[in-house]
Motif scaffolding. Structure first.
Motif, short mmCIF file in Angstrom:
data_model
loop_
_atom_site.label_atom_id
_atom_site.label_comp_id
_atom_site.label_asym_id
_atom_site.label_seq_id
_atom_site.Cartn_x
_atom_site.Cartn_y
_atom_site.Cartn_z
N HIS A 164 0.82 -1.21 0.00
CA HIS A 164 0.00 0.00 0.00
C HIS A 164 0.85 1.26 0.00
CE1 HIS A 164 -2.50 3.06 2.31
NE2 HIS A 164 -3.14 2.90 1.18
N ALA A 165 1.92 1.28 0.78
CA ALA A 165 2.75 2.48 0.90
C ALA A 165 3.47 2.81 -0.39
CB ALA A 165 3.77 2.29 2.03
N ASP A 190 -11.54 0.82 -3.45
CA ASP A 190 -10.27 1.48 -3.12
C ASP A 190 -10.40 2.48 -1.98
OD1 ASP A 190 -11.82 3.05 -5.00
OD2 ASP A 190 -10.07 4.35 -5.20
N TRP A 191 -11.47 3.28 -1.95
CA TRP A 191 -11.59 4.33 -0.96
C TRP A 191 -11.74 3.75 0.45
CZ3 TRP A 191 -16.04 4.58 1.96
CH2 TRP A 191 -17.17 3.92 1.45
N PHE A 192 -12.42 2.59 0.56
CA PHE A 192 -12.56 1.95 1.88
C PHE A 192 -11.28 1.20 2.23
CE2 PHE A 192 -13.60 -1.00 5.14
CZ PHE A 192 -14.66 -0.47 5.84
N MET A 193 -10.76 0.41 1.31
CA MET A 193 -9.60 -0.43 1.61
C MET A 193 -8.36 0.41 1.92
SD MET A 193 -8.56 -3.50 2.08
CE MET A 193 -9.86 -4.49 1.36
N GLN A 194 -8.17 1.51 1.21
CA GLN A 194 -7.01 2.34 1.50
C GLN A 194 -7.13 2.99 2.88
OE1 GLN A 194 -5.04 4.54 -1.67
NE2 GLN A 194 -6.54 3.77 -3.13
N ALA A 195 -8.35 3.34 3.27
CA ALA A 195 -8.54 3.84 4.64
C ALA A 195 -8.26 2.75 5.65
CB ALA A 195 -9.97 4.37 4.79
N ALA A 196 -8.70 1.52 5.35
CA ALA A 196 -8.48 0.39 6.26
C ALA A 196 -6.99 0.13 6.44
CB ALA A 196 -9.18 -0.85 5.73
N LEU A 197 -6.21 0.21 5.37
CA LEU A 197 -4.78 -0.01 5.45
C LEU A 197 -4.06 1.12 6.17
CD1 LEU A 197 -4.27 -1.49 1.89
CD2 LEU A 197 -3.76 -2.67 4.04
N SER A 198 -4.67 2.29 6.18
CA SER A 198 -4.07 3.43 6.88
C SER A 198 -4.41 3.44 8.37
CB SER A 198 -4.55 4.75 6.24
OG SER A 198 -4.15 4.82 4.90
N CYS A 236 -7.97 4.00 18.93
CA CYS A 236 -7.64 5.05 17.95
C CYS A 236 -7.81 4.55 16.52
CB CYS A 236 -6.23 5.56 18.17
SG CYS A 236 -6.00 6.47 19.70
N ALA A 237 -7.41 3.29 16.27
CA ALA A 237 -7.48 2.76 14.91
C ALA A 237 -8.93 2.60 14.44
CB ALA A 237 -6.75 1.43 14.82
N THR A 238 -9.80 2.03 15.31
CA THR A 238 -11.19 1.83 14.90
C THR A 238 -11.93 3.16 14.77
OG1 THR A 238 -11.83 1.44 17.21
CG2 THR A 238 -11.34 -0.49 15.87
N GLU A 239 -11.63 4.10 15.67
CA GLU A 239 -12.26 5.42 15.53
C GLU A 239 -11.78 6.11 14.27
OE1 GLU A 239 -12.54 9.82 17.68
OE2 GLU A 239 -11.93 8.08 18.89
N GLY A 240 -10.49 6.01 14.00
CA GLY A 240 -9.95 6.65 12.80
C GLY A 240 -10.54 6.07 11.54
N LEU A 241 -10.68 4.74 11.49
CA LEU A 241 -11.29 4.11 10.32
C LEU A 241 -12.73 4.55 10.15
CD1 LEU A 241 -11.23 2.08 7.99
CD2 LEU A 241 -11.85 0.29 9.63
N PHE A 242 -13.49 4.56 11.25
CA PHE A 242 -14.89 4.97 11.17
C PHE A 242 -15.01 6.40 10.66
CE2 PHE A 242 -18.65 6.92 13.18
CZ PHE A 242 -19.65 6.08 12.71
N ARG A 243 -14.24 7.31 11.25
CA ARG A 243 -14.30 8.70 10.82
C ARG A 243 -13.95 8.84 9.34
NH1 ARG A 243 -14.79 12.76 14.42
NH2 ARG A 243 -14.68 12.28 16.66
N THR A 244 -12.91 8.15 8.92
CA THR A 244 -12.44 8.30 7.54
C THR A 244 -13.42 7.73 6.53
OG1 THR A 244 -10.13 8.24 8.27
CG2 THR A 244 -10.55 7.81 5.95
N VAL A 245 -13.89 6.48 6.75
CA VAL A 245 -14.74 5.87 5.73
C VAL A 245 -16.13 6.50 5.70
CG1 VAL A 245 -13.47 3.70 5.75
CG2 VAL A 245 -15.46 3.96 7.24
N VAL A 246 -16.63 6.95 6.86
CA VAL A 246 -17.93 7.64 6.83
C VAL A 246 -17.80 8.96 6.09
CG1 VAL A 246 -19.65 8.80 8.25
CG2 VAL A 246 -18.88 6.51 8.88
N ALA A 247 -16.72 9.70 6.35
CA ALA A 247 -16.52 10.97 5.65
C ALA A 247 -16.33 10.76 4.15
CB ALA A 247 -15.33 11.71 6.25
N ARG A 248 -15.50 9.77 3.78
CA ARG A 248 -15.27 9.50 2.36
C ARG A 248 -16.54 8.98 1.69
NH1 ARG A 248 -9.28 6.55 2.01
NH2 ARG A 248 -8.07 8.32 2.81
N GLY A 249 -17.24 8.08 2.38
CA GLY A 249 -18.47 7.55 1.81
C GLY A 249 -19.53 8.62 1.64
#
Length: 395
Positions: free
Chosen positions: A33-34, A60-68, A257-270
């Motif tokens: 990913h990097a 891609d938008w979900f999976m890249q957030a998941a990997l981050s 932190c990881a689960t909150e970050g993923l939630f915030r990112t994918v909800v915002a992107r979605g």
């Protein structure tokens, strides 16, 4: 070998290509990913638009957030890509090496999924599914180390990509074993929701809604407009969840932190790309239940739901899910997967259909490694039978 009716490191460099072939022949590439280039990201996005409708979690938008926002192992995840040289991607599957399979100390490859990623079917164009599995399995056979199996989790058993895997294993005589199957509450496109739902449930929810309005004021259900900012909705959701039993038990999204970050990112992107739906049940202007899900052209996938426990006697979560179900029913061309086990919550009796989810293993490697795979599967079955007899259960 059974069929459905229903770790070490790879020691490969990033962007490694196998086999060397003409530009018109599909090849296998290993990416991290990097190290993705702008061209790689463009191919991933194009494949998501072409083949991502059945599994939004693989886009891609979900999976890249998941990997981050992973569990600290993103550097171990390999994106296995099948494509013509420098051509559009036909399919991609994230893999990670494991040094165990349950209680058994063997080396395996497993499809990687993030926490709160509820479907693991890889992103593959349906017309290229057989080519994808042909190239991927041949690659694992010839380039694997001590790994004896590909362990996949949370595949949709009825998806054409999954069926192509079953068919290829059968044609090749390749070892395949289903580890676990279960049905998730779902609604299939075109189903008569009202006709199949339980009249007692409908009557009970009508009574609860009436009582809630009488005792606390006007009830409203709204879905956030695409033009509205979603950050206030996200903040309110996390606060409500943290104040409930999940927060007290340490399993709320905000506890990590990881689960909150993923939630915030994918909800915002979605929300930004039109995939996310963010619903709120409020009484007298106060939010008491919230739910999120993702929609594509043909599938909706439930994501996260929470409710204010002060209003538990009124079953606000069930009231909101009934509204979500009715909203989904208007999309007669779209199916919906709740992404929750059938027995997880009473509110899922609202969904009368099912989606079959399967975990399984596929033999890979040399003839000796495949013999090792067969022996392990037999030993696992024998161990399960003995354990079941000792516990008084049927195997």
């Amino acid at each position: 070998m059974s069929h459905l009716p229903a770790a070490s490191s790879f020691h490969v460099a990033t962007s490694r290509i196998w086999p060397m072939a003409g530009t018109d022949q599909p090849i296998v590439r290993i990416l991290r990913h990097a190290d993705l280039t702008a061209g790689d990201r463009a191919h991933w996005a194009a494949l998501s638009a072409l083949a991502g409708a059945a599994n939004v979690f693989a886009q891609d938008w979900f999976m890249q957030a998941a990997l981050s926002h992973d569990d600290g192992r993103s550097d171990e995840v390999l994106l296995v890509v099948v494509s013509p040289v420098d051509g559009p991607w036909l399919g991609v599957m994230p893999l990670i090496a494991e040094r165990g399979f349950g209680r058994w100390r063997v080396r395996v490859w497993r499809n990687w999924s993030a926490t709160n990623q509820f479907l693991g079917t890889p992103l593959v164009s349906a017309q290229s599914a057989d080519i994808f599995w042909d190239k991927l399995l041949a690659f694992l056979d010839q380039r694997t180390g001590a790994e004896i199996m590909l362990h996949f989790e949370r595949f949709d058993a009825d998806d054409p990509v999954c069926i192509a895997l079953f068919d290829r294993c059968k044609r090749e005589g390749r070892g395949f074993h289903a580890i676990h199957c279960h049905d998730r509450p779902a609604q299939r496109a075109g189903e008569d929701v009202q006709g199949r739902s339980d009249a007692k449930i409908r009557s009970r929810l009508r009574s609860l809604l009436k009582r809630l309005e009488q005792e606390h004021g006007p009830v409203a259900i709204g879905i956030l407009d695409p033009g509205e900012p979603c950050l206030p909705w996200i903040d309110t959701f996390l606060e409500m969840e943290a104040a409930g039993w999940k927060g007290r038990g340490g399993s709320a999204l905000g506890n990590n932190c990881a689960t909150e970050g993923l939630f915030r990112t994918v909800v915002a992107r979605g929300h930004a790309n039109g995939s996310a739906r963010l619903a709120t049940l409020s009484v007298n202007g106060r939010a008491i239940a919230m739910s999120s899900w993702f929609e594509s052209a043909i599938w909706g996938h439930g994501f996260k739901m929470t409710f204010d426990e002060e209003y538990r006697p009124y079953a606000p979560g069930q009231l909101l899910m009934r509204a979500v179900r009715d909203t989904i029913a208007h999309r007669t061309d779209m199916s919906f997967d709740t992404c929750v086990p059938r027995d997880a919550s009473h509110c899922h009796s609202l969904w009368q259909g099912n989606r079959r989810i399967i975990d399984g293993v596929v033999a890979i490697g040399s003839p000796w490694q495949r013999l090792h795979f067969d022996a392990l599967i037999r030993a696992r079955a024998a161990y399960g039978a003995v354990k079941a007899r000792l516990s008084g259960r049927r195997p």
